[in-house]
Design an enzyme around this catalytic site. Structure first.
Site, PDB file in Angstrom:
ATOM      1  N   LYS A  33       0.830  -1.219   0.000  1.00  0.00           N
ATOM      2  CA  LYS A  33       0.000   0.000   0.000  1.00  0.00           C
ATOM      3  C   LYS A  33       0.854   1.256   0.000  1.00  0.00           C
ATOM      4  O   LYS A  33       0.643   2.187  -0.773  1.00  0.00           O
ATOM      5  CB  LYS A  33      -0.903   0.061   1.253  1.00  0.00           C
TER       6      LYS A  33
ATOM      7  N   ARG B 227      -9.172   1.333   8.764  1.00  0.00           N
ATOM      8  CA  ARG B 227      -8.794  -0.050   9.032  1.00  0.00           C
ATOM      9  C   ARG B 227      -9.888  -0.795   9.780  1.00  0.00           C
ATOM     10  O   ARG B 227      -9.712  -1.974  10.092  1.00  0.00           O
ATOM     11  CB  ARG B 227      -7.527  -0.074   9.890  1.00  0.00           C
TER      12      ARG B 227
ATOM     13  N   ARG C 118      11.519  -6.075   4.605  1.00  0.00           N
ATOM     14  CA  ARG C 118      11.266  -4.621   4.590  1.00  0.00           C
ATOM     15  C   ARG C 118      12.276  -3.911   5.486  1.00  0.00           C
ATOM     16  O   ARG C 118      12.575  -4.354   6.582  1.00  0.00           O
ATOM     17  CB  ARG C 118       9.844  -4.323   5.085  1.00  0.00           C
TER      18      ARG C 118
ATOM     19  N   ARG D 256      11.566  -2.834  11.260  1.00  0.00           N
ATOM     20  CA  ARG D 256      10.639  -2.319  12.281  1.00  0.00           C
ATOM     21  C   ARG D 256      10.351  -3.379  13.331  1.00  0.00           C
ATOM     22  O   ARG D 256      10.246  -4.544  13.010  1.00  0.00           O
ATOM     23  CB  ARG D 256       9.318  -1.909  11.617  1.00  0.00           C
TER      24      ARG D 256
ATOM     25  N   ARG E 160      -0.632  -9.358  13.227  1.00  0.00           N
ATOM     26  CA  ARG E 160      -1.196  -8.280  12.397  1.00  0.00           C
ATOM     27  C   ARG E 160      -2.057  -8.846  11.271  1.00  0.00           C
ATOM     28  O   ARG E 160      -3.050  -8.240  10.893  1.00  0.00           O
ATOM     29  CB  ARG E 160      -0.060  -7.405  11.841  1.00  0.00           C
TER      30      ARG E 160
HETATM   31  P1  ADP Z   1       2.315  -1.780   3.228  1.00  0.00           P
HETATM   32  O1  ADP Z   1       2.324  -0.281   3.204  1.00  0.00           O
HETATM   33  O2  ADP Z   1       1.102  -2.371   2.573  1.00  0.00           O
HETATM   34  O3  ADP Z   1       2.547  -2.339   4.595  1.00  0.00           O
HETATM   35  P2  ADP Z   1       4.899  -1.594   1.853  1.00  0.00           P
HETATM   36  O4  ADP Z   1       4.607  -0.695   0.701  1.00  0.00           O
HETATM   37  O5  ADP Z   1       5.661  -1.039   2.986  1.00  0.00           O
HETATM   38  O6  ADP Z   1       3.528  -2.302   2.340  1.00  0.00           O
HETATM   39  O7  ADP Z   1       5.650  -2.875   1.261  1.00  0.00           O
HETATM   40  C1  ADP Z   1       6.077  -3.944   2.131  1.00  0.00           C
HETATM   41  C2  ADP Z   1       7.458  -4.435   1.686  1.00  0.00           C
HETATM   42  O8  ADP Z   1       7.360  -5.093   0.433  1.00  0.00           O
HETATM   43  C3  ADP Z   1       8.469  -3.308   1.485  1.00  0.00           C
HETATM   44  O9  ADP Z   1       9.733  -3.793   1.857  1.00  0.00           O
HETATM   45  C4  ADP Z   1       8.405  -3.015  -0.007  1.00  0.00           C
HETATM   46  O10 ADP Z   1       9.642  -2.500  -0.510  1.00  0.00           O
HETATM   47  C5  ADP Z   1       8.106  -4.393  -0.586  1.00  0.00           C
HETATM   48  N1  ADP Z   1       7.214  -4.366  -1.758  1.00  0.00           N
HETATM   49  C6  ADP Z   1       6.220  -3.502  -2.036  1.00  0.00           C
HETATM   50  N2  ADP Z   1       5.606  -3.806  -3.214  1.00  0.00           N
HETATM   51  C7  ADP Z   1       6.238  -4.923  -3.678  1.00  0.00           C
HETATM   52  C8  ADP Z   1       6.058  -5.746  -4.847  1.00  0.00           C
HETATM   53  N3  ADP Z   1       5.096  -5.489  -5.753  1.00  0.00           N
HETATM   54  N4  ADP Z   1       6.879  -6.812  -4.986  1.00  0.00           N
HETATM   55  C9  ADP Z   1       7.842  -7.082  -4.061  1.00  0.00           C
HETATM   56  N5  ADP Z   1       8.048  -6.354  -2.938  1.00  0.00           N
HETATM   57  C10 ADP Z   1       7.262  -5.281  -2.740  1.00  0.00           C
HETATM   58  P1  ADP Z   2       1.662  -1.493   7.374  1.00  0.00           P
HETATM   59  O1  ADP Z   2       1.984  -0.463   6.309  1.00  0.00           O
HETATM   60  O2  ADP Z   2       2.716  -2.514   7.480  1.00  0.00           O
HETATM   61  O3  ADP Z   2       0.296  -2.084   7.210  1.00  0.00           O
HETATM   62  P2  ADP Z   2       1.247   0.772   9.043  1.00  0.00           P
HETATM   63  O4  ADP Z   2       2.456   1.599   8.997  1.00  0.00           O
HETATM   64  O5  ADP Z   2       0.106   1.144   8.160  1.00  0.00           O
HETATM   65  O6  ADP Z   2       1.672  -0.737   8.730  1.00  0.00           O
HETATM   66  O7  ADP Z   2       0.696   0.653  10.504  1.00  0.00           O
HETATM   67  C1  ADP Z   2       1.532   0.256  11.581  1.00  0.00           C
HETATM   68  C2  ADP Z   2       0.681   0.092  12.829  1.00  0.00           C
HETATM   69  O8  ADP Z   2       0.082   1.362  13.171  1.00  0.00           O
HETATM   70  C3  ADP Z   2      -0.508  -0.846  12.700  1.00  0.00           C
HETATM   71  O9  ADP Z   2      -0.143  -2.204  12.913  1.00  0.00           O
HETATM   72  C4  ADP Z   2      -1.429  -0.316  13.784  1.00  0.00           C
HETATM   73  O10 ADP Z   2      -0.998  -0.706  15.068  1.00  0.00           O
HETATM   74  C5  ADP Z   2      -1.227   1.179  13.676  1.00  0.00           C
HETATM   75  N1  ADP Z   2      -2.190   1.807  12.751  1.00  0.00           N
HETATM   76  C6  ADP Z   2      -1.924   2.404  11.571  1.00  0.00           C
HETATM   77  N2  ADP Z   2      -3.054   2.868  11.002  1.00  0.00           N
HETATM   78  C7  ADP Z   2      -4.069   2.564  11.850  1.00  0.00           C
HETATM   79  C8  ADP Z   2      -5.486   2.761  11.823  1.00  0.00           C
HETATM   80  N3  ADP Z   2      -6.105   3.364  10.798  1.00  0.00           N
HETATM   81  N4  ADP Z   2      -6.199   2.314  12.875  1.00  0.00           N
HETATM   82  C9  ADP Z   2      -5.609   1.706  13.908  1.00  0.00           C
HETATM   83  N5  ADP Z   2      -4.294   1.468  14.000  1.00  0.00           N
HETATM   84  C10 ADP Z   2      -3.513   1.888  12.978  1.00  0.00           C
END
Ligand code: ADP
Ligand code: ADP
Ligand code: ZN
Length: 214
Positions: free
Chosen positions: A13, A88, A127, A160, A171
């Protein structure tokens, strides 16, 4: 252009949201980034949020909703925005819709970046997050050209705390219980668009731009 990004933790995302924000010149609003900035700055909100984040749980809606609604009322959001990691929960989505309705607006797209659970743990263990600017890398799929140093700001990259495998499992469970129902919620509204998030990140982006420009 108002967009909500949906998908499991690690689905990509944030990666896609940053690319969309750059191309269409709208702000990228990540609740995870906002919470992490608060933790780094030692605020009361950061202290409270960290308790939940470290356990892989969602931060309560009471601490989350007003923060986002306030952010959306800022000047730079007039031309649209990309919400990454919010809503979420169903109550968060309802609060967002209510705030939009008050202004005579509605969400345009909910983009679901679809990645099966099997792929997620690997994504997360690779990541690396910048402790300075929040940029995200992947040791295999998107490495920094400077090793464990951020290309953008020169700060150090880390795994992280909540990307440790045990917390990732938690999660994912929380995602299926509390966040996945939003797919039905936005399908009912007629704005859900799904993309295959297992593709190369540039191909995912191409699929998204096709949707936005259709
Ligand atoms: P989210 O915001 O949904 O948690 P991230 O954008 O941080 O996900 O992506 C999670 C991990 O996967 C990061 O290390 C990112 O560089 C990698 N990643 C994102 N998109 C892809 C993809 N299409 N293929 C492989 N790795 C990806
Ligand atoms: P990821 O990109 O890997 O999904 P985020 O950076 O979006 O992780 O979120 C990290 C953490 O922050 C989540 O696991 C949750 O604990 C908290 N968080 C983020 N956004 C929200 C939300 N909209 N509602 C509740 N908790 C949230
Ligand atoms: Zn950085």
């Amino acid at each position: 252009m108002k967009i909500v990004m949906l998908g499991a933790p690690g689905a990509g995302k944030g990666t896609q949201a940053k690319m969309i924000a750059a191309k269409y010149e709208v702000p990228h609003i990540s609740t995870g980034d906002i919470f992490r900035a608060n933790i780094k700055n030692g605020t009361e909100l950061g202290r409270k949020a960290k308790e939940y984040m470290d356990q892989g749980l969602l931060v309560p809606d009471e601490l989350t909703v007003d923060l986002v609604i306030d952010r959306l009322s800022q000047e730079d959001c007039k031309k649209g925005y990309i919400l990454d990691g919010f809503p979420r929960t169903i109550p968060q989505a309802e609060a967002l819709d209510a705030a939009l309705a008050k202004r005579g607006e509605k969400m345009d797209y909910a983009i679901d970046v679809d990645v099966p659970d099997e792929n997620i743990v690997n994504r997360m263990s690779g990541r690396r997050a910048c402790t300075g600017c929040g940029a995200t890398y992947h040791i295999v799929h998107n490495p920094s050209g400077k090793g464990d140093i951020c290309e953008t700001c020169g700060e150090v990259l880390v795994l992280r705390d909540d990307d440790q495998p045990e917390t990732v499992q938690k999660r994912l469970t929380v995602y299926h219980d509390q966040t996945q129902p939003l797919i039905d919620y936005y399908t009912t509204q007629g704005i859900l668009k799904a993309v295959d998030g297992t593709q190369d990140m540039n191909d995912v982006f191409t699929a998204i731009t096709k949707i936005l420009e259709a």
